[in-house]
Design an enzyme around this catalytic site. Structure first.
Site, PDB file in Angstrom:
ATOM      1  N   HIS A 118      -7.535  -5.825  -0.429  1.00 34.74           N
ATOM      2  CA  HIS A 118      -6.402  -4.930  -0.633  1.00 34.74           C
ATOM      3  C   HIS A 118      -5.092  -5.691  -0.584  1.00 34.74           C
ATOM      4  O   HIS A 118      -4.792  -6.364   0.402  1.00 34.74           O
ATOM      5  CB  HIS A 118      -6.419  -3.850   0.454  1.00 34.74           C
ATOM      6  CG  HIS A 118      -5.319  -2.855   0.342  1.00 34.74           C
ATOM      7  ND1 HIS A 118      -4.941  -2.283  -0.846  1.00 34.74           N
ATOM      8  CD2 HIS A 118      -4.498  -2.328   1.283  1.00 34.74           C
ATOM      9  CE1 HIS A 118      -3.956  -1.433  -0.625  1.00 34.74           C
ATOM     10  NE2 HIS A 118      -3.659  -1.452   0.658  1.00 34.74           N
ATOM     11  N   SER A 137       0.830  -1.189   0.000  1.00 32.91           N
ATOM     12  CA  SER A 137       0.000   0.000   0.000  1.00 32.91           C
ATOM     13  C   SER A 137       0.874   1.253   0.000  1.00 32.91           C
ATOM     14  O   SER A 137       1.689   1.443  -0.889  1.00 32.91           O
ATOM     15  CB  SER A 137      -0.956  -0.052   1.185  1.00 32.91           C
ATOM     16  OG  SER A 137      -1.964   0.895   1.048  1.00 32.91           O
ATOM     17  N   ASP A 186      -9.027  -4.680  -5.846  1.00 35.12           N
ATOM     18  CA  ASP A 186      -8.524  -3.885  -4.723  1.00 35.12           C
ATOM     19  C   ASP A 186      -9.295  -2.562  -4.644  1.00 35.12           C
ATOM     20  O   ASP A 186      -9.216  -1.744  -5.550  1.00 35.12           O
ATOM     21  CB  ASP A 186      -7.034  -3.611  -4.920  1.00 35.12           C
ATOM     22  CG  ASP A 186      -6.355  -3.042  -3.682  1.00 35.12           C
ATOM     23  OD1 ASP A 186      -7.007  -2.317  -2.921  1.00 35.12           O
ATOM     24  OD2 ASP A 186      -5.158  -3.331  -3.490  1.00 35.12           O
TER      25      ASP A 186
END
Length: 547
Positions: free
Chosen positions: A516, A254, A488
């Site tokens: 995610h 991320s 995602d």
């Protein structure tokens, strides 16, 4: 699993208007850690804004940094952690330490801070390759907790061949954390719904941002100019040298992909094998990214609702019509603005906190998190009990069972504003954003207006940055593995495509699925591809897709 963090759906209007970077962290199914969130509160100071310097670093070649690069870490048993003991997590094979780094790399002799570290030493020291540095996202999530609570994700090849090292980036966790509010103030703020009326919402946003900035400046003003990701990338290079590695091997999830990209840009000659999973597009405007993210969560919510009706009818609280299921859930959640539920501890579960719980659970995959979301909505909709949605929101907000908050949220705002503060959008840009939200994410964007975007990002924050969104080429860096997941919601797949395309040398690996990021999801194809790349440098074939 690590996640890229979004703000609460209704409050996301504030976050988008504020222009903070909506990134999140990797989360672990067994970890009691929270997922990262992009706080929309950016705030003012009575002092004149200052500018964060970002000169090109010399790294090990800088005589002023010799002592930092030359340090060796003293590893020792980690302090007792009641949460790990309660969760029956074995930390006996882990050691903790500190890394000494300059507060300001332009004046390294002036002041310094210590960064918290954890090491999960390679199980097979005879075949040890080196270290694997990891970052879970955020910005603001703890790398120490990522390793401590997520050790099972590295068991096997990675733990056998690497010392897995997590660190709390500057301004987070136990690394001189940014502190603005106390637990009681955060509890009060998180239970407060944003006003429905646009003018009232704007006034509330300005007051919240102003108050928050003043509080951060009062308690953490010394840190604020120096918590940006570029400085953390410099810390990462000092850490690489301090553990004796010539090249950096790294797994960033991320927001951690942004950190990895900036590292490759700053120190291309020191890159080893970098995996950037759940990728952020560093060139994208923060408003456009926020809109993409909001749309991503809407689509994920719709897929969850349809799956609930189609495949779990006996336990689905959303009725029997798959096309109306998401709307039924959204209407219930919105209704909590006027009729909140009361949790066992007496706190009120209103609209925004309930939506926060839903978004938190959409970060996970369809096998585990969706089941918990079904049960949480059923508990609330059929029994009038909001405790499970409250628990999911607490996890997202970094609140533990004793009511103590981690520094994650405060750090998220500080780092986001140090990384990029967008100018006020043009009226045309703002209108385009609103039109797209109302068309493609109507359930999560109810009530949004152009007035929500009238100010530049981080308008009230006491420090201004020179950082701007830009394509990262990382010329001279070793080939980088970028990983994207088709479903995602937090870092849409298109961001992974753009990040990979921007690099001088990169390969894109695709996970077909929900949730995610891909690491720690139990996808054998993904796991083997990552392991092959990290252990012997073998890239997956171009176009590889793992279902």
């Amino acid at each position: 699993m690590t996640i890229f963090r979004a703000a609460r759906p209704r409050v996301l209007l504030t976050a988008l208007a504020a222009g903070t970077l909506l990134l999140t962290a990797a989360c672990n199914d067994t970890a009691p850690t929270a997922q990262d969130k992009a706080s929309g509160a950016t705030a003012p100071s009575t002092a004149s804004p200052t500018t964060t310097p970002t000169p090109k670093p010399k790294g090990e070649a800088d005589p002023a940094l010799k002592a930092f690069y030359g340090q060796r870490i003293t590893w020792a048993d980690c302090p007792a952690d009641p949460r790990a003991e309660q969760a029956k997590i074995d930390t006996s094979g882990m050691q903790c330490g500190k890394l000494h780094v300059p507060l300001d790399y332009t004046a390294p002799a002036a002041d310094a801070i210590d960064l918290a570290l954890i090491k999960y030493a390679a199980a097979d020291q005879g075949k040890r390759i080196g270290s694997l540095m990891v970052n879970p996202g955020g910005p603001g999530a703890s790398g120490v907790e990522m390793v401590k609570y997520g050790a099972k994700d590295y068991d096997g090849t990675l733990h056998s061949r690497f010392d897995v090292i997590g660190f709390d980036p500057r301004g987070t966790g136990d690394s001189s954390p940014v502190v603005c509010y106390d637990d009681q103030q955060l509890d009060a703020a998180n239970q407060q719904d944003a006003p429905d009326d646009p003018a009232e919402r704007k006034a509330a946003q300005v007051k919240q941002s102003t108050d928050h900035a003043a509080a951060c400046q009062a308690k953490s003003g010394k840190l604020l100019p120096f918590v940006g990701t570029r400085n953390t990338a410099r810390d990462l290079d000092v850490l690489r040298a301090a553990v004796g590695d010539k090249k950096l091997n790294y797994l960033g999830i991320s927001y951690g992909t942004y950190l990895g990209a900036l590292y490759a840009e700053e120190f291309p000659q020191n890159t080893g094998r970098l995996i950037l999973d759940g990728a952020v597009d560093p060139a994208q405007d923060t408003l456009d990214h926020g809109v993409d993210q909001q749309v991503g969560f809407e689509k994920s919510f719709e897929r969850f609702a349809a799956d609930c009706v189609d495949n779990h009818a006996d336990e689905c609280p959303l009725g029997t019509n798959r096309d109306k299921a998401a709307k039924k859930a959204a209407d219930f959640l919105d209704g909590l603005h006027d009729k909140p539920l009361t949790a066992k501890d007496g706190r009120k579960l209103g609209r925004d906190m309930a939506w926060t719980g839903v978004v938190s659970l959409l970060y996970g995959d369809e096998k585990t998190s969706w089941e918990y979301l079904r049960n949480s909505l059923g508990w609330a909709m059929k029994r009038g009990k909001g405790d499970y949605l409250m628990a999911a929101a607490d996890d997202y907000n970094g609140r533990d069972q004793k009511g103590h908050y981690s520094p994650m949220d405060e750090a998220n705002t500080a780092i986001s504003c140090a990384d990029a503060a967008r100018p006020a959008p043009t009226p045309e840009h703002a209108q385009q954003a609103v039109d797209r939200l109302l068309q493609e994410a109507p359930l999560l964007s109810k009530g949004v207006t152009v007035a929500d975007y009238s100010e530049p990002g981080c308008a009230y924050w006491p420090f201004k940055t020179q950082e701007k969104p830009h394509t990262v080429r990382a010329e001279g860096a070793a080939p980088i593995l970028v990983v994207g997941t088709t479903g995602d919601p937090a870092t849409p797949y298109a961001s992974a495509e753009k990040l990979a395309q921007g690099f001088a040398k990169a390969t894109l690996l695709t996970r077909v699925g929900e949730g995610h990021a891909a690491f720690g999801k139990g996808n054998t194809c993904i796991d083997r591809a990552m392991e092959a790349y990290l252990t012997d440098g073998t890239m997956p074939a171009e176009g590889t897709r793992c279902s």
